[in-house]
Design a protein around this motif. Structure first.
Motif, PDB file in Angstrom:
ATOM      1  N   GLN A   1       0.832  -1.200   0.000  1.00  0.00           N
ATOM      2  CA  GLN A   1       0.000   0.000   0.000  1.00  0.00           C
ATOM      3  C   GLN A   1       0.870   1.255   0.000  1.00  0.00           C
ATOM      4  N   LYS A   2       1.919   1.258   0.805  1.00  0.00           N
ATOM      5  CA  LYS A   2       2.817   2.411   0.836  1.00  0.00           C
ATOM      6  C   LYS A   2       3.459   2.637  -0.527  1.00  0.00           C
ATOM      7  N   GLN A   3       3.894   1.550  -1.163  1.00  0.00           N
ATOM      8  CA  GLN A   3       4.528   1.675  -2.481  1.00  0.00           C
ATOM      9  C   GLN A   3       3.562   2.234  -3.514  1.00  0.00           C
ATOM     10  N   ALA A   4       2.276   1.990  -3.310  1.00  0.00           N
ATOM     11  CA  ALA A   4       1.259   2.496  -4.243  1.00  0.00           C
ATOM     12  C   ALA A   4       0.854   3.935  -3.938  1.00  0.00           C
ATOM     13  N   GLY A   5       1.473   4.541  -2.932  1.00  0.00           N
ATOM     14  CA  GLY A   5       1.181   5.943  -2.625  1.00  0.00           C
ATOM     15  C   GLY A   5       0.119   6.149  -1.573  1.00  0.00           C
ATOM     16  N   ALA A   6      -0.107   5.157  -0.717  1.00  0.00           N
ATOM     17  CA  ALA A   6      -1.163   5.276   0.291  1.00  0.00           C
ATOM     18  C   ALA A   6      -0.845   6.352   1.317  1.00  0.00           C
ATOM     19  N   VAL A   7      -1.878   7.088   1.698  1.00  0.00           N
ATOM     20  CA  VAL A   7      -1.826   7.998   2.843  1.00  0.00           C
ATOM     21  C   VAL A   7      -2.814   7.429   3.853  1.00  0.00           C
ATOM     22  N   PHE A   8      -2.318   7.099   5.036  1.00  0.00           N
ATOM     23  CA  PHE A   8      -3.059   6.276   5.981  1.00  0.00           C
ATOM     24  C   PHE A   8      -3.774   7.092   7.056  1.00  0.00           C
ATOM     25  N   GLY A   9      -4.869   6.529   7.543  1.00  0.00           N
ATOM     26  CA  GLY A   9      -5.506   6.952   8.776  1.00  0.00           C
ATOM     27  C   GLY A   9      -5.468   5.782   9.733  1.00  0.00           C
ATOM     28  N   ASP A  10      -5.679   6.043  11.018  1.00  0.00           N
ATOM     29  CA  ASP A  10      -5.718   4.938  11.974  1.00  0.00           C
ATOM     30  C   ASP A  10      -7.151   4.717  12.430  1.00  0.00           C
ATOM     31  N   TYR A  11      -7.612   3.486  12.271  1.00  0.00           N
ATOM     32  CA  TYR A  11      -8.979   3.084  12.570  1.00  0.00           C
ATOM     33  C   TYR A  11      -8.927   1.919  13.548  1.00  0.00           C
ATOM     34  N   TYR A  12      -9.284   2.202  14.803  1.00  0.00           N
ATOM     35  CA  TYR A  12      -9.255   1.175  15.835  1.00  0.00           C
ATOM     36  C   TYR A  12      -7.884   0.497  15.876  1.00  0.00           C
ATOM     37  N   GLY A  13      -6.852   1.321  15.729  1.00  0.00           N
ATOM     38  CA  GLY A  13      -5.495   0.830  15.800  1.00  0.00           C
ATOM     39  C   GLY A  13      -4.915   0.341  14.489  1.00  0.00           C
ATOM     40  N   TRP A  14      -5.752   0.150  13.464  1.00  0.00           N
ATOM     41  CA  TRP A  14      -5.288  -0.325  12.161  1.00  0.00           C
ATOM     42  C   TRP A  14      -4.836   0.852  11.295  1.00  0.00           C
ATOM     43  N   GLU A  15      -3.771   0.643  10.560  1.00  0.00           N
ATOM     44  CA  GLU A  15      -3.383   1.579   9.513  1.00  0.00           C
ATOM     45  C   GLU A  15      -4.153   1.232   8.246  1.00  0.00           C
ATOM     46  N   CYS A  16      -5.015   2.124   7.803  1.00  0.00           N
ATOM     47  CA  CYS A  16      -5.833   1.896   6.615  1.00  0.00           C
ATOM     48  C   CYS A  16      -5.642   3.054   5.652  1.00  0.00           C
TER      49      CYS A  16
ATOM     50  N   GLY B   1     -11.454  -1.859  -8.496  1.00  0.00           N
ATOM     51  CA  GLY B   1     -10.594  -1.403  -7.405  1.00  0.00           C
ATOM     52  C   GLY B   1     -10.493  -2.465  -6.326  1.00  0.00           C
ATOM     53  N   ILE B   2      -9.445  -2.361  -5.531  1.00  0.00           N
ATOM     54  CA  ILE B   2      -9.237  -3.294  -4.419  1.00  0.00           C
ATOM     55  C   ILE B   2      -9.016  -2.493  -3.138  1.00  0.00           C
ATOM     56  N   LEU B   3      -9.717  -2.887  -2.092  1.00  0.00           N
ATOM     57  CA  LEU B   3      -9.731  -2.183  -0.824  1.00  0.00           C
ATOM     58  C   LEU B   3      -9.447  -3.168   0.310  1.00  0.00           C
ATOM     59  N   ASP B   4      -8.586  -2.792   1.222  1.00  0.00           N
ATOM     60  CA  ASP B   4      -8.285  -3.619   2.391  1.00  0.00           C
ATOM     61  C   ASP B   4      -9.235  -3.273   3.529  1.00  0.00           C
ATOM     62  N   LEU B   5     -10.078  -4.228   3.915  1.00  0.00           N
ATOM     63  CA  LEU B   5     -10.957  -4.051   5.078  1.00  0.00           C
ATOM     64  C   LEU B   5     -10.700  -5.146   6.110  1.00  0.00           C
ATOM     65  N   SER B   6      -9.432  -5.471   6.290  1.00  0.00           N
ATOM     66  CA  SER B   6      -9.075  -6.496   7.274  1.00  0.00           C
ATOM     67  C   SER B   6      -9.508  -6.098   8.673  1.00  0.00           C
ATOM     68  N   ARG B   7      -9.730  -4.817   8.888  1.00  0.00           N
ATOM     69  CA  ARG B   7     -10.080  -4.339  10.221  1.00  0.00           C
ATOM     70  C   ARG B   7     -11.502  -4.683  10.633  1.00  0.00           C
TER      71      ARG B   7
END
Length: 805
Positions: free
Chosen positions: A427-442, A480-486
């Motif tokens: 995700q970082k390599q793809a240019g992600a800018v993260f927020g923290d959601y219940y401790g998860w980096e999303c 599109g692909i989205l990570d919702l592991s949280r």
């Protein structure tokens, strides 16, 4: 001291005494309060006593309102003076961002019926002649704010508590807490033991120690706070009315009148943590040694705003400890995973909220549900990640930002990253800018890695807008692909699983393997408790998914309602399973290439679930999503996430599969009218008021049914609507008043910009008579009224043809 009680409240500060007072006042007998020293011996004794309606959150503002209402009536009820002064208060702004914040607060306060108004620098100077208004561009004024004597209100509530039958024990220290074989609590003290049904941890500075007695770790650490009383000032003494309290948040200071002088309070750039690993039990009402060098810059800020203080000496410098949590808001409510154990601690603005939270928490304990939605302060909003070390880092950032500009997208870096998905580096390599959601980096959004990635926070559309727009339209046109592991994920099994789940949701539990049901859980009043999807895996085996931030809240509710006969087993699989979502018109082609199965519409219909190999990994794939496009939720063993991700990305290369983030997901869910937990779905609304009324099956028994029957008989009082607003660059965010002419008729629950439809959207509740599409209304955003029109939901793909393709 009693040996049996209904409830034991631990802690004799303003918070604990208020809880005991309200429980006794509202009819509970055998209320016992235990305090290790005298009442007010913790943080209460050194509090400044300011009482303001201001808070950045709608429901916390209601707590403040209730406090002021209670304080103003205490003396008449108990005979104890509380030192209440109605002074009014001014909150200043010296930059446009602060004015936007005040615009949001102004509109939110109007939803609550508060008396609040804009104020010019000239009017401020007229109202407070000692004030230097240089640099100020505006502000807000609350005429009904005031201050109170912290000792007075605590003593008044203790008198009231005893009048209503409560027992208050001072100089009694709690030494341990155990659970009896019958399920009651046994509170050990140095004066004997008390057996009780409920315990409330209102121990303030010592709340972490009390929590540890029952095996819990809570994120609360003490820090030093300073306020300075100046010597007598003739210009104050000779003023014929009380001067208003002034908060200058851009200089992180407040100033108010105290008798014939002024008090300066400040929140310096770096907190001085005090005994962060545990406050000594023998500490009581002892001032700390003030560090003038540490606060010198903020004294200068005070003198700049009130030059007369530069001509006046210090009469007294008060330096004492108060508690801080990771975001500065307290820890209130049921203590996960325990039964009948409540928190009321972590307060840094305890006097402001003591009266109100005592009222609301007493009701919560007695009735099983809160009167207002107290999720913003619920202790279960934090998970296991919020340990001592996390908070130790977090409050270093929180304390100096207590007066920072409040806005909805200000993601702070402290104590991050904390919990990451295995594909975090991709995700970082793809240019992600993260927020923290219940401790998860999303990822919130993705950039092209060439521009400044950092978001410019604020209440208006900002530099993320173009990125989010591109992501939404890419999902609409490609995949599109989205990570919702949280996601919070719970497996429910056992011979009683189906019948039990049917009592917990108003929806009917699926009866065929592989079927999915949207299954709201309700409280006993019929209001929303949680949003859940239930997938039937096989007979007596169900896979339940809820919002990540509500993990402890929702699983606690499940635990509290488990049948005692052992017929139902509950397993938390949140951290065992990841979830990747693929969505968009090309998503079926991507999945077909990545898996070893038939995923055609005929073989894999909308609303069904199957076990499928994605690459080499067996996954649970649900055909549904939260963005309203053809799509799939792919649940997989978390240790295999990289393998699943690589298989999907390789299969998606021919279909331009790209990652997208949380901002795009939220934009798309608004366009579809999908409800969000704690926005549309909170304790003030039922499914009958929304577009998920179809989930209510009245031909079975379930928690909350009686409440829904009552509402149906009386008539649904409001209806959820979708509004399209005529906005320029500021969209509704939620808690915006909705006007019909000059009358406030409702409030938005959430909002934002819909990039697929190119419209500014708000979801909100209005009377049913105003819910018809085409109804013209206004929505107030940042203090400005915008024309709006009710439109049919969903706004995007109204026939759901794309999602069910």
């Amino acid at each position: 001291m009693k040996t049996q009680a209904r409830v034991v409240v631990i802690g004799g500060g303003a918070i604990g005494v208020s809880v005991a007072y309200h429980l006794a006042k509202y009819g509970w007998e055998d209320v016992v309060l235990i305090e290790k020293h005298e009442l007010t011996s913790g943080s209460t004794w050194m509090a400044a006593g300011n009482c303001s309606f201001f808070h950045g959150n709608y429901y916390c503002t209601q707590v403040n309102m209730k406090s002021i209402e209670i304080y103003q009536g205490l003396e008449a009820e108990t005979g104890q003076s509380v030192g209440w002064h109605t002074t009014g208060s001014i909150r200043t702004a010296d930059n446009p961002g602060r004015m936007e914040e005040l615009g949001y607060i102004y509109s939110m306060n109007r939803c609550l019926g508060l008396d609040v108004d804009w104020m010019s620098p000239e009017k401020m100077k007229e109202m407070h002649p000692l004030m230097n208004t240089d640099g100020i561009i505006g502000g807000l004024y609350w005429p009904d704010d005031g201050d109170v004597d912290p000792n007075g209100i605590t003593m008044a509530m203790s008198i009231g508590a005893k009048k209503h039958g409560a027992e208050i024990n001072t100089h009694t220290q709690v030494t341990g807490i155990d659970r009896t074989a019958s399920g009651e609590w046994l509170v050990h003290t140095d004066k004997g033991d008390v057996t009780c049904e409920y315990v409330v941890n209102a121990a303030g500075l010592w709340a972490p120690e009390v929590a540890r007695m029952v095996g819990l770790e809570i994120p609360s650490i003490a820090g030093e706070h300073t306020h300075i009383l100046f010597e007598a000032i003739d210009a104050v003494d000779s003023h014929d009315t009380y001067l208003p309290l002034v908060r200058d948040p851009d200089r992180s200071i407040y100033i108010r009148q105290e008798m014939d002088s002024l008090i300066l309070g400040l929140y310096e750039s770096k907190v001085k943590q005090w005994n962060p690993k545990g406050v000594p039990w023998d500490y009581a009402q002892t001032e700390l040694q003030p560090d003038i060098d540490h606060i010198a810059d903020f004294i200068e800020h005070g003198i700049h705003r009130f030059p007369i203080m530069g001509e006046t000496g210090f009469k007294h410098v008060t330096d004492g400890p108060i508690t801080y949590t990771p975001n500065g808001d307290p820890l209130v409510g049921p203590a996960y995973p325990l039964k009948n154990f409540f928190h009321a601690c972590g307060y840094s603005f305890g006097i402001t909220q003591a009266g109100g939270i005592g009222h609301y928490l007493a009701g919560w304990i007695m009735n099983g549900e809160p009167e207002i939605d107290l999720w913003p302060v619920d202790s279960r909003r934090y998970g296991s990640y919020a340990n001592w070390a996390y908070n130790h880092e977090k409050i270093e950032d929180t304390y100096p930002r207590l007066y920072a500009i409040i806005c909805p997208n200000d993601w702070r870096d402290a104590a991050r990253p904390n919990r990451t998905a295995p594909i975090y580096e991709y995700q970082k390599q793809a240019g992600a800018v993260f927020g923290d959601y219940y401790g998860w980096e999303c990822p919130n959004y993705f950039t092209d890695n060439t521009a400044d990635k950092r978001e410019t926070p604020g209440w208006k559309r900002n530099n993320t807008n173009a990125y989010v727009d591109a992501e939404c339209k890419h999902v609409m046109e490609h995949a599109g692909i989205l990570d919702l592991s949280r996601f919070a994920k719970t497996r429910i099994t056992g011979p009683g699983a189906e019948a039990w789940l049917n009592t917990l949701t108003c929806q009917k539990v699926p009866v065929r393997d592989g079927r999915i049901a949207l299954s709201p859980m309700l409280d006993h009043n019929g209001n929303f408790k949680s949003d859940m999807t239930i997938t039937r895996i096989r007979d007596n085996d169900y896979f339940c998914v809820t919002a990540s931030v509500g993990k402890r809240h929702d699983q606690h509710w499940l635990m509290e309602n488990l049948p005692a006969d052992g017929s139902v087993c509950m397993e938390d699989v949140t951290y065992k399973l990841g979830c990747l979502v693929i969505a968009g018109p090309k998503s079926r082609e991507v999945l077909a290439k990545a898996c070893y199965d038939d995923v055609s519409n005929e073989a894999f219909a909308f609303g069904t679930s199957r076990e499928i190999y994605v690459g080499r990994v067996k996954c649970r794939v649900n055909r549904m999503n939260y963005v309203g496009e053809l799509g799939y939720e792919i649940f997989h063993p978390i240790e295999s996430q990289i393998s699943v991700f690589q298989s999907l990305m390789a299969a998606g290369e021919a279909h331009d599969l790209k990652m997208f983030g949380m901002y795009a997901m939220d934009s798309m869910r608004l366009e579809k009218g999908y409800l969000a937990w704690k926005s549309e779905m909170n304790v003030h609304h039922t499914p009958l008021e929304t577009n998920v009324a179809w989930t209510v099956k009245m031909d079975k028994d379930f928690i909350g049914k009686a409440g829904l029957e009552k509402q149906k008989a009386e008539g649904v009082p409001r209806q959820l609507v979708c509004l399209v607003c005529e906005a320029d660059d500021a969209d509704p965010w939620g808690y915006n008043p909705i006007f019909n002419g000059e009358e406030i008729v409702g409030m938005t629950s959430s909002g934002g910009y819909g990039h697929r439809t190119d419209k500014s959207i708000a979801l909100g509740y209005v009377p049913p008579a105003l819910a018809a599409p085409g109804t013209r209304l206004d929505v107030e955003v940042l203090g400005k009224r915008l024309a709006a029109e009710v439109v049919a939901m969903p706004l995007y793909d109204p026939k759901n043809e794309r999602m069910k393709a």
